[in-house]
Scaffold this active site. Structure first.
Site, PDB file in Angstrom:
ATOM      1  N   GLU A   1      31.963  39.504  36.890  1.00 19.71           N
ATOM      2  CA  GLU A   1      30.838  38.245  37.768  1.00 19.71           C
ATOM      3  C   GLU A   1      31.251  39.268  39.148  1.00 19.71           C
ATOM      4  O   GLU A   1      31.505  39.647  40.181  1.00 19.71           O
ATOM      5  CB  GLU A   1      32.105  37.418  37.985  1.00 19.71           C
ATOM      6  CG  GLU A   1      32.587  36.870  37.086  1.00 19.71           C
ATOM      7  CD  GLU A   1      31.229  35.492  36.041  1.00 19.71           C
ATOM      8  OE1 GLU A   1      30.419  36.162  37.118  1.00 19.71           O
ATOM      9  OE2 GLU A   1      31.484  35.349  35.442  1.00 19.71           O
TER      10      GLU A   1
ATOM     11  N   ASN B   1      37.267  37.192  48.359  1.00 19.77           N
ATOM     12  CA  ASN B   1      37.037  36.299  48.796  1.00 19.77           C
ATOM     13  C   ASN B   1      37.402  34.753  48.607  1.00 19.77           C
ATOM     14  O   ASN B   1      37.629  33.626  49.066  1.00 19.77           O
ATOM     15  CB  ASN B   1      35.077  35.660  48.759  1.00 19.77           C
ATOM     16  CG  ASN B   1      34.707  36.795  47.210  1.00 19.77           C
ATOM     17  OD1 ASN B   1      35.641  36.895  46.514  1.00 19.77           O
ATOM     18  ND2 ASN B   1      33.864  35.283  46.847  1.00 19.77           N
TER      19      ASN B   1
ATOM     20  N   GLU C   1      33.407  32.967  32.760  1.00 16.89           N
ATOM     21  CA  GLU C   1      35.612  32.510  33.387  1.00 16.89           C
ATOM     22  C   GLU C   1      35.559  31.443  32.205  1.00 16.89           C
ATOM     23  O   GLU C   1      34.600  30.340  32.818  1.00 16.89           O
ATOM     24  CB  GLU C   1      35.536  33.307  34.214  1.00 16.89           C
ATOM     25  CG  GLU C   1      35.107  34.810  34.675  1.00 16.89           C
ATOM     26  CD  GLU C   1      36.279  35.433  35.427  1.00 16.89           C
ATOM     27  OE1 GLU C   1      36.749  35.668  35.487  1.00 16.89           O
ATOM     28  OE2 GLU C   1      35.285  34.855  36.413  1.00 16.89           O
TER      29      GLU C   1
ATOM     30  N   CYS D   1      30.003  34.550  46.486  1.00 15.28           N
ATOM     31  CA  CYS D   1      29.008  34.745  45.153  1.00 15.28           C
ATOM     32  C   CYS D   1      28.806  33.088  44.834  1.00 15.28           C
ATOM     33  O   CYS D   1      26.464  33.773  44.853  1.00 15.28           O
ATOM     34  CB  CYS D   1      29.107  35.187  44.475  1.00 15.28           C
ATOM     35  SG  CYS D   1      30.913  34.289  43.331  1.00 15.28           S
TER      36      CYS D   1
END
Length: 504
Positions: free
Chosen positions: A271, A173, A484, A305
């Site tokens: 993630e 994505n 991250e 997300c």
């Protein structure tokens, strides 16, 4: 063509591309500083989700290809570890300049294979360049501490040391931004890399790896193996030479990776999903709240997300907000992502389109569909994987569409009586990635920051969006391991060594 040798079919080049006689571009793996064919000689097709156009062919790599990439990363690590952090930064800066100089070309390729609009594709390419620049700048920052000792003649300090070869498994994505925000900190802190890009969007990662190659990165420091996760993934997880795994993707796959990686003593960073709420309080600017909701829910076809998937509105302004949201959503232009006027492109694949349509049908059983959720009728979109943005009205969060991540342009609307009920509903989820509130009440905004169970909180802005210099990640089932991006990335990609120095 079947009677010709494979090499006769190709015009080889040094940038990982070759041309078949039918002009189809074929790409190679990048292993030990070289562009190499798959050991099995098999390739998969990369096609546009808009019209099925063939964009290129990428290796269907074997376990042997993965092993070779791991071997190259292992052999390159000792010298890369010794390379000064300032010199590592030079490579990252050069790669950033290359990406920026080709932003329109790369952005177009990204949009063609993923389906997000051309503006988003170019923007994401520039974001990748910014990430590389940020971590190049970290070469001038302190990465250790001097700590006072109880002994006056003792000096105690710490330093950060790299882990070794790391495996990166990335999603489709954000096909250039996510690989970059994993790869850049891994490299600047002295690790070598093996990356397995998403099958659906390999060309974006090719551009990133090629930029690092052209920047002069030493051989073996970065290795890229295209192909199926079911083949490449186990090699990364089982190899004792891979010291850490960073993964972005579904919860189901993430939990399996975690279980397998821990068995071999690897550090793990995951993630995963989100079911992100936007809370609209009665004092909010409704026009701005609607704008925020539409951007958060439907930009990138909702395939983020961090996308807004639940909208929770106080009853005093609920009907006004609902009606305006429907009105504005009806005006959104679906179409070719390469057209400048397009607001929303297709789902990334037929499988993803089917998932969204299936969830819409499930939603019809439990909720009221206010708008959308169908395949567009326009002839020019018939070959693509399009879904009209869907708005559901729910009376309970027990509805499946309010609990499961859909990863598409689908939102639920829930009416609540007050702030407390809104926060309770917002927190009623297994996920905790991002959340937003629209309000002009400073006290409630600050209270929301403290009350909401999410790793990232937005006040009067959409749930999606993250800048490269700040940490990215969530709580509950959304994330696992160190954050991250930003300065916190050092926590995952290094380990601490403590030194005691005494006088003789």
């Amino acid at each position: 063509m079947a009677n010709q040798s494979y090499k006769d079919q190709l015009n080889q080049s040094s940038d990982g591309q070759s041309q078949l006689q039918d002009r189809t571009t074929r790409y190679q793996n990048y292993i030990n500083g070289q562009w190499l064919e798959s050991s099995a000689g098999q390739y998969g097709q990369n096609r546009s989700p808009h019209n099925g156009e063939l964009l290129g062919e990428f290796p269907a790599s074997t376990a042997e290809d993965a092993k070779e990439s791991i071997k190259a990363a292992k052999e390159a690590f000792p010298q890369w570890k010794k390379t000064s952090i300032q010199q590592r930064a030079v490579y990252l800066s050069k790669a950033a300049e290359i990406l920026k100089s080709r932003a329109h070309e790369i952005g177009r390729d990204l949009s063609s294979e993923e389906g997000k609009t051309i503006a988003e594709g170019i923007g994401e390419t520039m974001r990748a360049a910014s990430i590389l620049e940020f971590y190049a700048g970290e070469a001038r920052q302190a990465v250790g501490q001097v700590i006072p000792s109880v002994n006056a003649s003792t000096m105690i300090y710490t330093k950060r040391i790299p882990l070794g070869p790391v495996g990166l498994i990335t999603s489709w994505n954000f096909p250039i931004a996510i690989p970059t925000w994993k790869m850049a900190p891994a490299l600047i802190y002295g690790n070598t890399v093996v990356i397995k890009p998403a099958d659906l969007t390999p060309k974006s990662v090719y551009h990133l790896v090629n930029a690092l190659h052209e920047a002069g990165l030493p051989k073996g420091v970065v290795n890229c193996v295209f192909g199926r996760g079911s083949i490449i993934g186990p090699e990364l997880l089982q190899s004792p030479d891979i010291k850490a795994i960073s993964f972005t993707g579904s919860n189901q796959v993430g939990e399996t990776i975690k279980e397998q990686a821990i068995k071999t003593g690897k550090k793990v960073q995951l993630e995963m999903g989100g079911k992100n709420p936007l809370v609209v309080l009665k004092d909010a600017d409704i026009e701005k709240a609607v704008y925020i909701a539409i951007k958060g829910a439907f930009i990138s076809t909702g395939q983020k997300c961090t996308a807004t998937s639940r909208i929770i509105v106080e009853e005093d302004v609920y009907e006004m907000f609902r009606d305006r949201l429907i009105e504005r959503t009806k005006s959104l232009k679906l179409g070719n992502p390469l057209d400048a006027g397009t607001f929303m492109g297709p789902c990334v694949s037929k499988s993803q389109q089917d998932t969204v349509l299936t969830m819409v049908e499930e939603g019809r059983k439990e909720a009221t569909l206010l708008y959308g959720g169908t395949v567009p009728e326009q002839e020019e979109l018939a070959k693509g994987f399009y879904v009209q943005p869907a708005i559901f009205e729910i009376t309970s969060q027990d509805a499946r569409i309010a609990r499961e991540e859909i990863f598409g342009p689908v939102v639920t609307l829930l009416k609540v009586t007050d702030y407390n009920e809104a926060v309770k509903a917002a927190n009623d989820t297994l996920f905790g990635l991002s959340a937003s509130v629209c309000t002009n009440n400073l006290s409630l905004a600050q209270q929301f920051v403290d009350d909401i169970e999410a790793g990232m909180v937005h006040i009067n802005s959409e749930t999606s969006g993250a800048e490269p210099q700040v940490p990215f990640g969530g709580v509950k089932s959304s994330s696992d391991g160190p954050r991250e991006q930003g300065k916190t990335a050092v926590e995952f990609y290094t380990q601490v060594k403590t030194i005691y120095m005494d006088q003789l």
